[in-house]
Design an enzyme around this catalytic site. Structure first.
Site, mmCIF file in Angstrom:
data_model
loop_
_atom_site.group_PDB
_atom_site.id
_atom_site.type_symbol
_atom_site.label_atom_id
_atom_site.label_comp_id
_atom_site.label_asym_id
_atom_site.label_seq_id
_atom_site.Cartn_x
_atom_site.Cartn_y
_atom_site.Cartn_z
ATOM 1 N N ASP A 54 -25.877 8.555 -43.491
ATOM 2 C CA ASP A 54 -24.755 9.252 -42.787
ATOM 3 C C ASP A 54 -25.307 10.333 -41.890
ATOM 4 O OD1 ASP A 54 -22.535 10.465 -42.216
ATOM 5 O OD2 ASP A 54 -21.732 10.516 -44.218
ATOM 6 N N TYR A 144 -12.511 11.813 -27.260
ATOM 7 C CA TYR A 144 -13.879 11.300 -27.093
ATOM 8 C C TYR A 144 -14.520 12.155 -25.854
ATOM 9 C CZ TYR A 144 -17.405 7.792 -25.787
ATOM 10 O OH TYR A 144 -18.736 7.088 -25.666
ATOM 11 N N LYS A 148 -17.622 14.501 -25.828
ATOM 12 C CA LYS A 148 -18.835 14.232 -25.153
ATOM 13 C C LYS A 148 -19.386 15.394 -24.122
ATOM 14 C CE LYS A 148 -20.309 10.105 -26.537
ATOM 15 N NZ LYS A 148 -21.572 10.069 -27.207
HETATM 16 N N1 LIG Z 1 -20.603 0.840 -25.556
HETATM 17 C C1 LIG Z 1 -20.488 1.517 -24.533
HETATM 18 O O1 LIG Z 1 -19.910 1.038 -23.750
HETATM 19 C C2 LIG Z 1 -20.561 3.114 -24.219
HETATM 20 C C3 LIG Z 1 -20.383 3.956 -22.984
HETATM 21 C C4 LIG Z 1 -20.571 5.128 -23.055
HETATM 22 C C5 LIG Z 1 -21.227 5.861 -24.108
HETATM 23 N N2 LIG Z 1 -21.512 5.070 -25.286
HETATM 24 C C6 LIG Z 1 -22.085 5.728 -26.433
HETATM 25 O O2 LIG Z 1 -23.448 5.377 -26.836
HETATM 26 C C7 LIG Z 1 -23.623 5.520 -28.246
HETATM 27 C C8 LIG Z 1 -23.345 4.100 -28.889
HETATM 28 O O3 LIG Z 1 -22.129 3.236 -28.603
HETATM 29 P P1 LIG Z 1 -22.046 1.781 -29.254
HETATM 30 O O4 LIG Z 1 -21.329 1.115 -28.347
HETATM 31 O O5 LIG Z 1 -23.236 1.228 -29.544
HETATM 32 O O6 LIG Z 1 -21.123 2.143 -30.379
HETATM 33 P P2 LIG Z 1 -20.661 1.350 -31.837
HETATM 34 O O7 LIG Z 1 -19.300 1.888 -32.292
HETATM 35 O O8 LIG Z 1 -20.964 0.002 -31.484
HETATM 36 O O9 LIG Z 1 -21.850 1.818 -32.734
HETATM 37 C C9 LIG Z 1 -21.948 3.060 -33.363
HETATM 38 C C10 LIG Z 1 -22.584 2.764 -34.706
HETATM 39 O O10 LIG Z 1 -22.500 4.231 -35.554
HETATM 40 C C11 LIG Z 1 -22.364 3.753 -36.635
HETATM 41 N N3 LIG Z 1 -22.063 5.077 -37.521
HETATM 42 C C12 LIG Z 1 -20.560 5.559 -37.609
HETATM 43 N N4 LIG Z 1 -20.543 6.520 -38.261
HETATM 44 C C13 LIG Z 1 -21.843 6.709 -38.725
HETATM 45 C C14 LIG Z 1 -22.299 8.023 -39.426
HETATM 46 N N5 LIG Z 1 -21.464 8.920 -40.048
HETATM 47 N N6 LIG Z 1 -23.714 7.738 -39.739
HETATM 48 C C15 LIG Z 1 -24.468 6.738 -39.288
HETATM 49 N N7 LIG Z 1 -23.954 5.901 -38.566
HETATM 50 C C16 LIG Z 1 -22.710 5.823 -38.193
HETATM 51 C C17 LIG Z 1 -21.431 2.695 -37.093
HETATM 52 O O11 LIG Z 1 -21.382 2.036 -38.320
HETATM 53 C C18 LIG Z 1 -21.901 1.797 -35.726
HETATM 54 O O12 LIG Z 1 -22.757 0.610 -36.010
HETATM 55 C C19 LIG Z 1 -22.317 6.358 -28.560
HETATM 56 O O13 LIG Z 1 -22.693 7.494 -28.552
HETATM 57 C C20 LIG Z 1 -21.202 6.129 -27.531
HETATM 58 O O14 LIG Z 1 -20.279 7.139 -27.214
HETATM 59 C C21 LIG Z 1 -21.216 3.754 -25.421
#
Ligand SMILES: NC(=O)c1ccc[n+]([C@@H]2O[C@H](COP(=O)([O-])OP(=O)(O)OC[C@H]3O[C@@H](n4cnc5c(N)ncnc54)[C@H](O)[C@@H]3O)[C@@H](O)[C@H]2O)c1
Length: 318
Positions: A54, A144, A148
């Site tokens: 976590d 969000y 960020k």
């Molecule tokens: N996917 C997109 O389109 C996108 C766009 C812009 C920015 N981002 C950024 O990229 C990053 C990853 O995005 P994603 O789409 O893979 O997100 P996602 O929601 O698919 O994955 C996030 C992961 O974090 C894990 N998680 C949540 N709480 C946690 C904790 N306390 N400790 C450990 N793990 C934990 C979840 O179980 C999940 O597997 C994020 O910071 C997101 O803001 C993503």
């Protein structure tokens, strides 16, 4: 010194693919996948080290870092745009405390390098919507986006004041066929492919003409690895880099899919996510990333559509 990587939030949309790419690059024994939830038994994450952790538990995080001698942390755990609007205080808590816990590990010299993604959500309705510059008005209106933008300022602060080597890009909407997206405003651009492949009608939660910046996963991974490989002295932005690949509307994506899936149908039923999207840029200027560390995307709309339809597995969406 050998690079030993920890990916926090590895089970998500980006983490699943980033872990595979990092294991290819550094060897699977040198890359630890960490997440608060266990991967499915058939997940590729289990082809190497996996740790249940976590990011809000700083001691637990340190234990994993020490156990493997981690040098580089990729922090992906976050609450995404649509989900964070439903739970603002937890969105703020996870996105900020998680970042501080990792930045502090670097400040205390427990790790050497940090990657943390920001997002196009840092911009707001007062930002120039087209060709959005690297430096511009930033008044985000979502939890969000606020988290960020604050995160970006803290990354720069930790770099300037404590010498922390933290690197960041503002991802646009990421499109992929691996793990499902985790509750963002651009998820429609992934969901639509599952419906197209299943020959079902797609109901879109954004307006027909809601143009947004997007990127195919392979380009997003490429950007991440390139930035982390760059010489520290070439990195002029320590908040977060604009990166761009494509911009399209739901209608343009639909038309691109219909070149291949002839009888595909769409209906537009905008919901609360349309209000979020309408504050974001339509297209991004990424000239600083191109100049500083050679960023170049490879996928246009046509190529991305083809590769998505070839590879997507409708069973994943259930
Ligand atoms: N996917 C997109 O389109 C996108 C766009 C812009 C920015 N981002 C950024 O990229 C990053 C990853 O995005 P994603 O789409 O893979 O997100 P996602 O929601 O698919 O994955 C996030 C992961 O974090 C894990 N998680 C949540 N709480 C946690 C904790 N306390 N400790 C450990 N793990 C934990 C979840 O179980 C999940 O597997 C994020 O910071 C997101 O803001 C993503």
């Amino acid at each position: 010194m050998e690079t030993k990587v920890l990916v926090v939030g590895a089970s998500g949309q980006i983490g699943t693919e980033l872990v595979s790419a990092l294991r290819k690059k550094y060897g699977k024994e040198n890359v630890v996948a960490g997440d608060i939830k266990n991967p499915k038994s058939d997940s590729s994450l289990l082809n190497g080290h996996f740790e249940l952790l976590d990011v809000l538990d700083k001691e637990g995080l340190l234990r994993v870092v020490e156990k493997y001698g981690i040098t580089d942390v990729y922090l992906l755990a976050a609450l995404l745009s649509a989900t964070a609007e439903k739970n603002p205080s937890f969105g703020w808590e996870l996105n900020m405390t998680g970042l501080f816990n990792v930045l502090d590990l670097a400040k205390e010299n427990k790790v050497k390098k940090v990657f943390w993604p920001s997002s196009i959500a840092v911009f707001g309705a007062t930002t120039p919507r087209n060709d959005t510059p690297q430096r511009t008005i930033m008044e985000p209106t979502t939890v969000y986006g606020i988290s960020k933008l604050a995160g970006e300022r803290w990354c720069e602060y930790y770099h300037k004041n404590y010498g922390v080597d933290v690197r960041s890009v503002r991802y646009p909407g990421i499109i992929s066929y691996g793990a499902l997206p985790g509750g963002g405003t651009t998820d429609y651009a992934v969901d639509i492919f599952y419906k197209a492949k299943a020959h079902e009608k797609f109901v879109c939660f954004l307006d027909k003409d809601m143009e947004l910046p997007m990127m195919f996963m392979e380009d997003a991974i490429d950007a991440t690895l390139k930035l982390m490989d760059a010489n520290s002295s070439d990195i002029t932005i320590r908040s977060s880099y604009n990166i761009a690949a494509l911009s399209f509307t739901p209608h343009q994506l639909f038309e691109s899919i219909r070149q291949i899936v002839k009888y595909f149908e769409i209906e537009y039923k905008p919901d609360y996510r349309q209000a979020i999207a309408s504050t974001w840029p339509a297209s991004i200027n990424d000239e600083v990333a191109r100049k500083d560390w050679g960023w170049r995307p490879k996928f246009d709309l046509e190529k991305m559509t083809r590769v998505m339809l070839e590879n997507i597995n409708p069973d994943l969406a259930g």
